[in-house]
Each structure stands twice: as structure tokens, then as C-alpha cells.
Design an enzyme around this catalytic site. Sequence first.
Site, mmCIF file in Angstrom:
data_model
loop_
_atom_site.group_PDB
_atom_site.id
_atom_site.type_symbol
_atom_site.label_atom_id
_atom_site.label_comp_id
_atom_site.label_asym_id
_atom_site.label_seq_id
_atom_site.Cartn_x
_atom_site.Cartn_y
_atom_site.Cartn_z
ATOM 1 C CG HIS A 12 -0.453 0.139 2.524
ATOM 2 N ND1 HIS A 12 -0.202 -0.925 3.368
ATOM 3 C CD2 HIS A 12 -0.118 1.239 3.241
ATOM 4 C CE1 HIS A 12 0.251 -0.488 4.523
ATOM 5 N NE2 HIS A 12 0.315 0.826 4.478
ATOM 6 C CG ASP A 66 0.545 -4.337 2.863
ATOM 7 O OD1 ASP A 66 1.040 -3.801 1.858
ATOM 8 O OD2 ASP A 66 -0.224 -3.746 3.634
ATOM 9 C CB SER A 99 2.682 1.711 6.339
ATOM 10 O OG SER A 99 1.432 1.743 6.964
#
Length: 718
Positions: free
Chosen positions: A87, A223, A653
Site C-alpha cells: 500500500h 503487503d 507502514s
Amino acid sequence: MMRKLNLLLLLTVFIFSSAVAKEGMWLPSLIHKLNINTMQNMGCELSAEDIYSINQSSLKDAIVALDRGSCTAEVISKDGLLLTNHHCGFGEIQQHSSVEHDYLQDGFWAMSKEEELPNPGKTVTFLVSVEDVTAKVLAEVNAEMSESERAQKIDATIHELEKEAKGDTHFEVYIRDFFNANQYFLFVTETFKDVRLVGAPPQALGKFGGDTDNWMWPRHTNDFAMFRVYAGPDGKPAEYAEDNVPYQPKHHLPISLKGVKEDDFAMVFGYPGRTNRYKTSWGIDYTMKVTNTARITVREKKLDIIADYMATSQKAKIQYASKHARSANYYKNAIGQNEALTKLGIIAQKEELEQEFSQWVNANSERKAKYGEALPLIEEAYKNVEAEKAMEYAAEALLRGPEIFMFASRASQLMDLLEKPEENKDKIEAFTARLKASLDGYFKDYDAATDEKIVAALLEIYAQNNPSAYHPDFFNEIQQKYKGDYEKYAAKMFQKTIFDSKEELAAFLEAPSAKVLKKDMALAAASDIFDMYRSTSMKLRSGNDQLLKGRRLFVAGLMEMQPDKKFYPDANSTMRLTYGTVMPYDPLDGVTYKYYTTTDGYLEKEIPGDYEFDVPARMKELLLDENFGQYADEDGKLRTCFITDNDITGGNSGSPVINGKGELIGIAFDGNWEAMSGDLDFEDKLQRCINVDIRFVLWVVDIYAGAQNLIDEMTIVR
């Protein structure tokens, strides 16, 4: 007796270590003072110098801020190969995608460096050094100064210190405040501007579970994405050029295939964006009722409109995939945060601390003189929040909501220049050239009909939630000329603007005219929006100064009230280290979540053809064959994700999860639903960091994608 005392001492150390291990986002430059003993007692085998050093290679040299801190990445090879989250690279993957080459759907893998894709505007920033400059910044500040005088003096001092530290180097130098402007640190960084996309799994893997699974555990999302940072031939930062070379880092992370077990030590290194753990009860109440409510109300409508458009075609899905993902992420976050703050009773906890603080302050005349106005200033600032509410809704519904207002506002400068076309001829040509260069990229991912629907819906939401005193001027026209019909107004505006059409705007830029811009309804609306926003900001300035003063005094007083406590600063997009352990948790009565998941969950969750839970045919075939190679755990299963009790937030992240030997074991990508209050108050029993297991990442690179070239350049520890 001595043996019993020693055993008791060891037990006490263990309990203390466990109690302080979870919460805290620590500056790596200070762990030698505050944390290293606790970390080593928990299983860290590294020294403080191994973790942060300005004299030798250390872990901090392998950790980078992506795009000035929107995400984190880590270097995993001597040739500048980077790992981050899918992402975090979603925008670039989407930008490179088309119906003919849909990298979102199919994934992308560069089988050689020549196939890696450049990404103009993407940056990677390395930390060089950190210095405490609090004494220098506050040297000429005194208690008699007003807040504006204090701010002016501090700003002037910071400017001089930054200028002196930078000298004639290519480094970037900036000073950030900590503990609500009670401490200041100077950061020296180095930013690279040639960052190329190397690899990414299909969205069905990298975003498996979509918005439904977002912020949830158990999780099975793969991810990750891979980039490479390039430098000029001299090894220094350079704009993209064909003769640039892979950057040679001071340190890259070795990768462990040994896996993780419950209670294993884990560090997370990264660039957490923003926490407000020292916010008061009044601030929490405001966040819930104003900030989060505005975000939820506006984004829910916007997301529905975008989703309807994305369902119409593959092209539409590609165009708006990144926009939908960005908006949906913190839409769901706001919902979860309100739910957790309520369930955990955070406001009551804050009120209890504030009562204790007031009693401590009032028990001593000197303390009362020094800190007595802290909480009253904060409370007063939150008594009338009508203007602040308008600003929150304006940001969500008018500035970040529709695209056309921000895009059209770029032409305000051009309109000023066109008032004197001959005098400003060179500037006009330069401006129009820049705008022309941006057209292809902007309109590639823009649908005017969709934006028109968003404009109509969000203008109405703004009007319904804010008094007319805070309406931009063109809202009067909507009421009088269009009888309050926002759809009719939006339809007319899109007929009377050049900013919704690449062809119209390109034609205008060939012969720009002030007359055309003055008649443009989108530009006029954008100007009104910014006028309202600026004027409201000015009205709030004095109140904001008092709120900042109250917060500064409150935090300073807390630190004095609890002298034995190890305080850590709120996150502010500077590098931080957190440490904890791999461990499960109990989200509900009678429910225990174990600390890892396996690929069995892919098949259990599969919904063929579903946008969020489809499993690609090749993935399913490999899973059914249990073709896991060297990446299987000792039980033969392929683990997908695991959780730790590390302290994280947005910006983390892509952060590396590192074991006690300094080896990469996973990539952090999310927090858990039950502790969505974490940005405002850490919940030690519930808060978890969700990570993709590095073995799952390498299995996809190696066996799923066949990118052996990438595996070969990593340092793998078996």
C-alpha cells in the site's frame, strides 16, 4: 536466602521489562541512556552503538523514510534494494498500470535492473545524525514573553541553527520540537530522488482482504512492494538519469528464515507520523465529535460515489484504485478510533490524570505559579469550536474531497500574471509549461462525471454541518440562483470550467487569457474556499496560541510531577524505535487470537471473483500443492503474518520488524481494531502491530514470481 533474593531480583527485572517494553516511540539516538538495558534483558543481542551510530555502520543506516515520511522502507541488499508495503507503493503501481499492463491485477517483477520503472517525485531519505539542541533553541526565551514573542524568538534561533548546521553540504537540516515544544532536536538527513519500482505482487495478494480486513486480525495479507534507490555516479543524490547507479548503503538488513516464536524479542524501526498521547480529555472529546465525525460523514459519501464508478470498467477500477484506498484507510480508522475510545473509557482516564495534575499543582505555590494556567487554557480553547469544526469539514469536503477545486486553484497565480501579460511574459510561459507537463498524469486518473457527483454531494454535506457564517461566498449563489440545488450548481460549474477537460485546458494554455479565468466557475469557487479558509484560520490564531501554551505547560508539568518515569515524545515523522515481543491477545471474553496465521487462511477466506477475497489461480495451485520450499515453518506450513506488541502508528507502514540479532523477520503494515485508540492512548493489553512474515514475502518473490535475481542479491540467514 541469597539465591532466593537473586531469583526475586531477576523476576522483578523481568516484570519491569515486560511492563515498559510495549509502549513508547523512542529516539534511537537516546536508547543508550533510556532503553538498551531493558532491551537486552528482553533478548536483544545488539549494543546501542549497533543500533544507532554516527561513527560506524548501524541499523539506522538501513532504514529510510519514503516520500518524506508517509511510509517507511528498509534496505535489504548492498545494491540499494528496498522493501516496504504494497500500500506504500500502491500509487506508483497504479500510475504504471493500464488496461494493457495492469500491474495492480497481475503484479510486476523486474527480472533485471534495466526493467525497473522510474517514479518521478518519489523520494527516499536516510538519517545521518540527531542532536539535542534544546538549550540553544530556548537560550533567549523567558516566562515573561507572550506566546507570539516566544514563537518569533524560537523561529529565528532555529533558522540560524539550521543554516549553520547545513553549511555548504547537500544534506537537509531541520529542527523539530518534542514534548509539545519543551525539547528540540536537530536532524541531518540525505534524500535520494531516483527511486525505481522493482517488484509487487498482484493486488489480490498485496491487498488481500481489502477494506473488510483493514485494521483487523487475523490477517493474511502479503503487503509488500520492492523498490531500488539510485544515486549519481559519485554516490550522491541525483535526479533520475540513465547513468545513475544503485546506491551502496552503509548497512543493509540480513534476512532471517528462522521464523518467530511466542515471546521472541522484536524491534520496529521507522517513521511514525503523528500521535497525541498527551492530549487532554477536552481534546479527545473534540477528536471524537468533530475531527472523526467530519471524516466519517464526508468520506462515506465520497467512497460510495467512487466505488460506483470503479465498478463500471477495468479502466475505472485502475483510475480510482489508489484514491479509493487512501480515502478508505482513515475513514475506517476514524470509525474504529471512536469505538475504541468509547469502549476503553479513555476520556475518563484522561480526566483522572488531569485531576491528579491539578492537585499536584495546587499543593505548592511555586508550581501553581508555573503550571496553574495549563489546564484552564486548554479547557477554554475547547469551549467554542464552531470555527474549528468548519475548518475540519472544509479540509475534508472542500479541499481533499473533490479534485477540481485544488487543481483549479493552481491557476490563481497565472490569473495574476495575466493582468500584465507583456511584463510577465517569461513567467507566464514557464507557468503554462509546468501546467502542460502535468496534464497527462492528472487526467489519466480523472473522471469529470465522478468528480461532479462528489462536488454536489460534499458541498451539501458542508452546508448542512456548518452555519452560514463559515460558508464560502459562492454558497450564496447556490441558494439564490439554484434554490439550494447542489446538483444543478455542480452541473453548471462543470459546464463553465476548463479544469475538467484535458483538451479544453490544453487549448487554453496555448493562448492563456485572464478573461477566461475570471469567468471560470471552478476557479471562482476555489478562490472563495481558500478565502474562507484563510480568514477563519486568522480568527483562530490567538486561540491556538493559548492552546499551544496550555499543552506545553501541561506536558512540562507532567514530566516534573513524575520524575522517575521514562517519558517518550509523540510521533512527528522522525525516526523512532519501538521494542516488544511476539505475542497473542484476547480481544473478547472467551476469545484468544494466536500470534500467527498461515496460508490456510487464503483458501478459507476465498470468494472467487470477489474484489477483496479472490485468490489468483497460480496462488491457489501453489498453496494446494504445498510448494513452500525453504520458506515453510518447522510444521510444514507457510506462515503469512504475525503480531507483536510493538508501538506503531501511521507512517510505520513498511517498517522492518527486526529480531534480537538485527535480522529482518517481517514488515509492519497495520494495527488492530480493538486498539484503534492507540494514537491518543496506548492500550498495553490489546495493542498489536500486524506484520507480514518475511518468509511469506520471499516465497512470493521466489516461488510465485520466479524472481531469483532478487533473492540472489539478499543476505539470507538460514
